[in-house]
Design a protein around this motif. Structure first.
Motif, PDB file in Angstrom:
ATOM      1  N   SER A 184       0.861  -1.181   0.000  1.00 53.36           N
ATOM      2  CA  SER A 184       0.000   0.000   0.000  1.00 53.36           C
ATOM      3  C   SER A 184       0.900   1.233   0.000  1.00 53.36           C
ATOM      4  CB  SER A 184      -0.913   0.011   1.229  1.00 53.36           C
ATOM      5  OG  SER A 184      -1.824   1.085   1.179  1.00 53.36           O
ATOM      6  N   ASP A 185       0.927   1.934  -1.139  1.00 50.92           N
ATOM      7  CA  ASP A 185       1.890   3.017  -1.367  1.00 50.92           C
ATOM      8  C   ASP A 185       1.207   4.372  -1.219  1.00 50.92           C
ATOM      9  OD1 ASP A 185       3.869   4.738  -2.279  1.00 50.92           O
ATOM     10  OD2 ASP A 185       3.460   4.304  -4.390  1.00 50.92           O
ATOM     11  N   HIS A 186       1.673   5.160  -0.249  1.00 51.38           N
ATOM     12  CA  HIS A 186       1.151   6.508  -0.048  1.00 51.38           C
ATOM     13  C   HIS A 186       2.278   7.543  -0.065  1.00 51.38           C
ATOM     14  CE1 HIS A 186      -2.894   5.001   0.930  1.00 51.38           C
ATOM     15  NE2 HIS A 186      -2.220   3.972   1.403  1.00 51.38           N
ATOM     16  N   GLY A 187       3.422   7.164  -0.636  1.00 49.75           N
ATOM     17  CA  GLY A 187       4.554   8.077  -0.758  1.00 49.75           C
ATOM     18  C   GLY A 187       4.762   8.504  -2.201  1.00 49.75           C
ATOM     19  N   ASP A 188       5.829   9.233  -2.445  1.00 48.13           N
ATOM     20  CA  ASP A 188       6.165   9.701  -3.789  1.00 48.13           C
ATOM     21  C   ASP A 188       7.424   8.992  -4.309  1.00 48.13           C
ATOM     22  OD1 ASP A 188       4.057  11.514  -3.883  1.00 48.13           O
ATOM     23  OD2 ASP A 188       5.261  13.135  -3.000  1.00 48.13           O
ATOM     24  N   TYR A 189       7.423   8.750  -5.619  1.00 47.84           N
ATOM     25  CA  TYR A 189       8.571   8.166  -6.330  1.00 47.84           C
ATOM     26  C   TYR A 189       8.957   6.798  -5.772  1.00 47.84           C
ATOM     27  CZ  TYR A 189       8.559  12.938  -7.928  1.00 47.84           C
ATOM     28  OH  TYR A 189       8.156  14.138  -8.444  1.00 47.84           O
ATOM     29  N   THR A 190       7.933   5.990  -5.544  1.00 47.42           N
ATOM     30  CA  THR A 190       8.136   4.608  -5.110  1.00 47.42           C
ATOM     31  C   THR A 190       8.402   3.719  -6.318  1.00 47.42           C
ATOM     32  OG1 THR A 190       6.684   4.903  -3.204  1.00 47.42           O
ATOM     33  CG2 THR A 190       7.050   2.649  -3.940  1.00 47.42           C
ATOM     34  N   PRO A 247      -0.160   9.875  -4.626  1.00 49.98           N
ATOM     35  CA  PRO A 247       1.287   9.758  -4.841  1.00 49.98           C
ATOM     36  C   PRO A 247       1.707  10.186  -6.243  1.00 49.98           C
ATOM     37  CG  PRO A 247       0.444   7.818  -3.732  1.00 49.98           C
ATOM     38  CD  PRO A 247      -0.750   8.609  -4.184  1.00 49.98           C
ATOM     39  N   ARG A 248       2.945  10.593  -6.342  1.00 50.70           N
ATOM     40  CA  ARG A 248       3.508  11.021  -7.620  1.00 50.70           C
ATOM     41  C   ARG A 248       4.725  10.157  -7.955  1.00 50.70           C
ATOM     42  NH1 ARG A 248       2.925  15.577 -10.511  1.00 50.70           N
ATOM     43  NH2 ARG A 248       1.774  16.570  -8.810  1.00 50.70           N
ATOM     44  N   GLY A 249       4.798   9.753  -9.236  1.00 50.54           N
ATOM     45  CA  GLY A 249       6.021   9.130  -9.735  1.00 50.54           C
ATOM     46  C   GLY A 249       6.223   7.667  -9.403  1.00 50.54           C
ATOM     47  N   THR A 250       5.181   6.955  -8.987  1.00 50.57           N
ATOM     48  CA  THR A 250       5.331   5.525  -8.682  1.00 50.57           C
ATOM     49  C   THR A 250       5.614   4.731  -9.956  1.00 50.57           C
ATOM     50  OG1 THR A 250       3.904   5.631  -6.737  1.00 50.57           O
ATOM     51  CG2 THR A 250       4.141   3.476  -7.791  1.00 50.57           C
ATOM     52  N   ARG A 251       6.506   3.728  -9.846  1.00 46.41           N
ATOM     53  CA  ARG A 251       6.823   2.825 -10.952  1.00 46.41           C
ATOM     54  C   ARG A 251       6.555   1.389 -10.515  1.00 46.41           C
ATOM     55  NH1 ARG A 251       6.901   7.277 -12.494  1.00 46.41           N
ATOM     56  NH2 ARG A 251       8.442   8.347 -13.797  1.00 46.41           N
ATOM     57  N   ILE A 252       5.771   0.662 -11.313  1.00 50.27           N
ATOM     58  CA  ILE A 252       5.474  -0.747 -11.041  1.00 50.27           C
ATOM     59  C   ILE A 252       5.883  -1.541 -12.278  1.00 50.27           C
ATOM     60  CG2 ILE A 252       3.714  -2.433 -10.416  1.00 50.27           C
ATOM     61  CD1 ILE A 252       2.063  -0.111  -9.263  1.00 50.27           C
ATOM     62  N   SER A 253       6.880  -2.409 -12.136  1.00 49.87           N
ATOM     63  CA  SER A 253       7.444  -3.099 -13.303  1.00 49.87           C
ATOM     64  C   SER A 253       7.654  -4.584 -13.025  1.00 49.87           C
ATOM     65  CB  SER A 253       8.803  -2.484 -13.680  1.00 49.87           C
ATOM     66  OG  SER A 253       8.685  -1.118 -13.999  1.00 49.87           O
ATOM     67  N   ARG A 254       7.388  -5.391 -14.043  1.00 48.02           N
ATOM     68  CA  ARG A 254       7.711  -6.814 -14.055  1.00 48.02           C
ATOM     69  C   ARG A 254       7.122  -7.552 -12.852  1.00 48.02           C
ATOM     70  NH1 ARG A 254      12.419  -4.179 -14.951  1.00 48.02           N
ATOM     71  NH2 ARG A 254      13.219  -4.842 -12.931  1.00 48.02           N
ATOM     72  N   CYS A 255       5.903  -7.221 -12.497  1.00 46.26           N
ATOM     73  CA  CYS A 255       5.228  -7.884 -11.384  1.00 46.26           C
ATOM     74  C   CYS A 255       4.225  -8.907 -11.905  1.00 46.26           C
ATOM     75  CB  CYS A 255       4.531  -6.863 -10.493  1.00 46.26           C
ATOM     76  SG  CYS A 255       5.671  -5.709  -9.690  1.00 46.26           S
ATOM     77  N   LYS A 256       4.066 -10.011 -11.177  1.00 41.86           N
ATOM     78  CA  LYS A 256       3.155 -11.083 -11.562  1.00 41.86           C
ATOM     79  C   LYS A 256       2.069 -11.238 -10.495  1.00 41.86           C
ATOM     80  CE  LYS A 256       6.732 -13.653 -14.040  1.00 41.86           C
ATOM     81  NZ  LYS A 256       7.463 -14.943 -14.145  1.00 41.86           N
ATOM     82  N   PHE A 257       0.820 -11.281 -10.965  1.00 44.28           N
ATOM     83  CA  PHE A 257      -0.326 -11.396 -10.059  1.00 44.28           C
ATOM     84  C   PHE A 257      -1.101 -12.659 -10.415  1.00 44.28           C
ATOM     85  CE2 PHE A 257       0.849  -7.020 -10.578  1.00 44.28           C
ATOM     86  CZ  PHE A 257       0.771  -6.477  -9.298  1.00 44.28           C
ATOM     87  N   ASN A 258      -1.202 -13.566  -9.454  1.00 39.29           N
ATOM     88  CA  ASN A 258      -1.852 -14.852  -9.691  1.00 39.29           C
ATOM     89  C   ASN A 258      -2.952 -15.101  -8.664  1.00 39.29           C
ATOM     90  OD1 ASN A 258       0.171 -15.612 -11.715  1.00 39.29           O
ATOM     91  ND2 ASN A 258       1.555 -15.903  -9.973  1.00 39.29           N
ATOM     92  N   GLU A 259      -4.136 -15.451  -9.141  1.00 39.44           N
ATOM     93  CA  GLU A 259      -5.237 -15.891  -8.290  1.00 39.44           C
ATOM     94  C   GLU A 259      -5.542 -14.874  -7.187  1.00 39.44           C
ATOM     95  OE1 GLU A 259      -6.900 -18.400  -9.323  1.00 39.44           O
ATOM     96  OE2 GLU A 259      -5.423 -18.911 -10.843  1.00 39.44           O
ATOM     97  N   GLY A 260      -5.889 -13.659  -7.587  1.00 35.75           N
ATOM     98  CA  GLY A 260      -6.219 -12.615  -6.620  1.00 35.75           C
ATOM     99  C   GLY A 260      -7.709 -12.363  -6.527  1.00 35.75           C
ATOM    100  N   GLY A 261      -8.106 -11.631  -5.484  1.00 39.94           N
ATOM    101  CA  GLY A 261      -9.479 -11.165  -5.360  1.00 39.94           C
ATOM    102  C   GLY A 261     -10.496 -12.211  -4.968  1.00 39.94           C
ATOM    103  N   LYS A 262     -10.057 -13.353  -4.437  1.00 36.23           N
ATOM    104  CA  LYS A 262     -11.016 -14.406  -4.111  1.00 36.23           C
ATOM    105  C   LYS A 262     -11.713 -14.119  -2.782  1.00 36.23           C
ATOM    106  CE  LYS A 262      -9.762 -16.915  -7.640  1.00 36.23           C
ATOM    107  NZ  LYS A 262      -9.051 -18.182  -7.456  1.00 36.23           N
ATOM    108  N   ASN A 263     -12.987 -14.538  -2.689  1.00 35.83           N
ATOM    109  CA  ASN A 263     -13.660 -14.526  -1.397  1.00 35.83           C
ATOM    110  C   ASN A 263     -13.780 -15.959  -0.887  1.00 35.83           C
ATOM    111  OD1 ASN A 263     -15.841 -15.730  -2.695  1.00 35.83           O
ATOM    112  ND2 ASN A 263     -17.027 -13.849  -2.822  1.00 35.83           N
ATOM    113  N   ILE A 264     -14.427 -16.120   0.239  1.00 35.43           N
ATOM    114  CA  ILE A 264     -14.409 -17.422   0.898  1.00 35.43           C
ATOM    115  C   ILE A 264     -15.120 -18.496   0.092  1.00 35.43           C
ATOM    116  CG2 ILE A 264     -16.511 -17.230   2.281  1.00 35.43           C
ATOM    117  CD1 ILE A 264     -14.714 -18.234   4.673  1.00 35.43           C
TER     118      ILE A 264
END
Length: 265
Positions: free
Chosen positions: A154-160, A196-213
């Protein structure tokens, strides 16, 4: 692992900070001990010297308590929070386990509140933080209410910078959150609205997210990456779910200006 660390040491030294292993502060990475206090202590030490590199050796780091000293966003808490100029870098096979099954039993998360909880938080006002080369999991735990989230970052800063992260089975509405907004904004919530300003998100993999019970992808407003800010760059990320969303689920939810998404699928 070591090669990746060496590639980031120079930047940490240029910033004038230290280089520490989380194991120096008592983390075991054995999947049993709660290692969250060790991460918090390591961040405190690096903060005192102006930042630096926090190294996470290979292992499974169970995070079962939160940083009760800091509410990162309204009704949202993290197991530990990075301050300015801190880079969190994992060795190969370093995995952070957000133990939601334990966290959800204690305040401020226990019923009937059902707040959000995060693995890694980046404080409001922080600058030049990074999270690199780590895996995130809840180790099979899923949510019983669809409006609660268990985030990787959870990013609330700048240039992360977030690079080379693997997020598997993170349940709830979002996996990575950049900024937050509340509309209308009550006076008591105004300080939690961040862009936030300037965040960079690169080469990340997301698998099987957002599931409920029930094993379904959430039915209301679910995304792997949520962005509310300026000059955000997201590139070369992949998103995969084996189940179909009931209503509304996306890879990236963008509420941002002068921002770019490239080569994501």
């Amino acid at each position: 692992g070591l090669a990746y660390l060496v590639g980031t040491v120079g930047e940490a030294i240029q910033r004038g900070g230290g280089i520490v292993s989380v194991k120096t502060y008592g983390a075991l990475g054995d999947g049993v001990q709660d290692d969250a206090p060790a991460f918090r202590d390591a961040v405190t030490a690096l903060t005192a010297v102006g930042g630096g590199l926090l190294y996470v050796p290979a292992g499974l780091y169970r995070l079962a308590t939160h940083d009760s000293s800091y509410e990162i966003s309204k009704d949202q808490w993290a197991t530990f929070n990075l301050t300015s100029n801190i880079e969190l870098v994992g060795e190969k096979n370093a995995k952070l386990w957000l133990d939601g099954a334990t966290l959800c039993l204690v305040a401020p998360f226990a019923a009937p509140v059902y707040n959000r909880f995060d693995t890694v938080g980046i404080r409001r006002g922080a600058t030049n933080c990074a999270v690199r080369n780590l895996e995130f999991t809840t180790n099979g735990w899923v949510l019983d209410y669809n409006f609660r989230s268990c985030l990787a970052v959870s990013d609330h800063g700048d240039y992360t910078v977030m690079e080379d992260l693997v997020c598997t089975g993170m349940p709830g509405r979002n996996v990575i959150m950049v900024g937050q907004v509340y509309q209308p904004v009550p006076l008591t919530w105004a300080s939690f609205t961040t862009k936030p300003r300037g965040t960079r998100i690169s080469r990340c993999k997301f698998n099987e997210g957002g599931k409920n019970i029930a094993g379904n992808t959430l039915s209301d407003d679910c995304s792997f990456i949520y962005v509310h800010g300026y000059d955000i760059r997201i590139d070369s990320c992949t998103f995969k779910n084996s189940t179909t969303a009931i209503h509304n689920c996306g890879g990236i939810e963008l509420h941002s200006s002068t921002s770019y998404i490239t080569n994501c699928h």
